[in-house]
Design a protein around this motif. Structure first.
Motif, PDB file in Angstrom:
ATOM      1  N   SER A 250       0.613  -1.029   0.268  1.00  0.00           N
ATOM      2  CA  SER A 250      -0.075   0.074  -0.216  1.00  0.00           C
ATOM      3  C   SER A 250       1.059   1.263  -0.006  1.00  0.00           C
ATOM      4  O   SER A 250       0.515   2.211  -0.710  1.00  0.00           O
ATOM      5  CB  SER A 250      -0.871   0.261   1.404  1.00  0.00           C
ATOM      6  OG  SER A 250      -0.337   0.687   2.227  1.00  0.00           O
TER       7      SER A 250
ATOM      8  N   ASP B 295      -4.009   9.413   1.984  1.00  0.00           N
ATOM      9  CA  ASP B 295      -4.494   8.430   0.567  1.00  0.00           C
ATOM     10  C   ASP B 295      -5.514   7.165   0.884  1.00  0.00           C
ATOM     11  O   ASP B 295      -5.709   6.698   2.106  1.00  0.00           O
ATOM     12  CB  ASP B 295      -3.752   8.363  -0.115  1.00  0.00           C
ATOM     13  CG  ASP B 295      -4.087   7.562  -1.712  1.00  0.00           C
ATOM     14  OD1 ASP B 295      -4.693   8.132  -1.909  1.00  0.00           O
ATOM     15  OD2 ASP B 295      -4.059   6.575  -1.411  1.00  0.00           O
TER      16      ASP B 295
ATOM     17  N   LYS C  98      -7.526   4.782  -1.001  1.00  0.00           N
ATOM     18  CA  LYS C  98      -6.916   3.619  -1.295  1.00  0.00           C
ATOM     19  C   LYS C  98      -5.425   3.044  -0.600  1.00  0.00           C
ATOM     20  O   LYS C  98      -5.773   1.531  -0.292  1.00  0.00           O
ATOM     21  CB  LYS C  98      -7.032   3.600  -2.575  1.00  0.00           C
ATOM     22  CG  LYS C  98      -7.694   4.470  -3.810  1.00  0.00           C
ATOM     23  CD  LYS C  98      -6.726   4.921  -5.225  1.00  0.00           C
ATOM     24  CE  LYS C  98      -5.468   5.871  -5.215  1.00  0.00           C
ATOM     25  NZ  LYS C  98      -5.972   7.105  -5.143  1.00  0.00           N
TER      26      LYS C  98
END
Length: 298
Positions: free
Chosen positions: A23, A173, A175
């Motif tokens: 990630s 972020d 995501k």
């Protein structure tokens, strides 16, 4: 080494660490690279200095280096000097982890992310004094006392929920936060449940206190609550109603402390980082032996 990344969220799971590291690369190659460098240097340093092998295997020697690498590139930018500082910072994190571990052990506590906060804070604060290090680095995601709207919309809520998770690694972020949350789910239902609870507490507390919604949405006010909830609820305390209530209070306290610590550091250019999580967890866990209602995990 991968476990060192997962240990930022206090999880030794190899899959959790791998997903969180992935990630970070999704968030940006510079973030991913410096996280990898910091973790690797700290881990190798621990091996060379013959730190306890089980501690190394569990990733306990790499997580502060991981955060230090991210903090340095976020604060100083992608320059040769930043790479050198990341290596030095990774080495120093291992040494300071041993120092603080020795000092906190008699109180039944651990160093948590304090080595990262000390090393990164000192390096970033002093960087502007050195022309070969300071290049007008990018603005970092630190808490601001700027006032603004306190109205929450659905868009703000779901962004805040996921950004609270990613901001643990200084990344705003959604995501990245989603992948991290999946990684925490791989560590067990208790871990991800408290991560979710911590994020929700961070949102509720920051809204109740009147924080600007722009900062709430970026996860600036909620990430410490996520760390507190995971640490106390899923690692240090036994599952139970009273302990869960204690965790909720601690999460709320860490949110308020985020603004306080920032105001304290602001005059000399300091950074909040994860100090609210550290101070809250130390204070609440140090009190447990004197409060029979609460029980430590075995």
């Amino acid at each position: 080494m991968v476990r060192g990344v997962g240990q930022v969220d206090l999880q030794p799971s190899l899959l959790t660490g791998a997903l969180i590291l992935a990630s970070l690369w999704v968030a940006g190659w510079q973030i991913g690279l410096f996280a990898t460098i910091g973790t690797a240097v700290s881990t190798v340093t621990a091996v060379v200095l013959q730190v306890d092998r089980n501690s190394i295997a569990q990733g306990l020697q790499g997580y502060c280096g991981c955060l230090t690498g991210i903090a340095l590139v976020a604060s100083l930018g992608n320059h040769l000097s930043t790479y050198l500082l990341a290596v030095c910072g990774g080495f120093l994190c291992t040494v300071l982890t041993a120092t603080l571990g020795t000092l906190t052990a008699p109180f039944g506590l651990t160093a948590l992310t304090a080595p990262f906060c000390v090393i990164s804070g000192v390096m970033v604060a002093g960087a502007s004094s050195f022309s070969r290090i300071w290049h007008g680095g990018p603005a970092t995601a630190v808490t601001s006392t700027t006032q603004g709207s306190t109205r929450l919309s659905w868009s703000i809520l779901w962004h805040a929920f996921l950004d609270n998770v990613s901001e643990v690694f200084l990344v705003s972020d959604w995501k990245t936060g989603l992948i991290m949350l999946i990684g925490l789910a791989c560590a067990g239902w208790l871990v991800v449940s408290f991560a979710v609870v911590g994020s929700l507490v961070g949102i509720l507390a920051s809204w109740a206190l009147g924080a600007p919604t722009s900062l709430v949405a970026e996860g600036i006010y909620g990430y410490n609550a996520v760390l507190v909830a995971v640490a106390m609820g899923a690692v240090y305390l036994r599952p139970g109603a009273w302990n869960t209530a204690y965790v909720l209070v601690a999460g709320f306290a860490s949110t308020g402390l985020t603004a306080s610590v920032t105001s304290l550091f602001k005059p000399f250019g300091g950074h909040t980082f994860t100090w609210p999580f550290i101070l809250t967890t130390w204070a609440f866990m140090a009190a447990v032996p004197a409060l029979p209602r609460f029980r430590r995990a075995e």
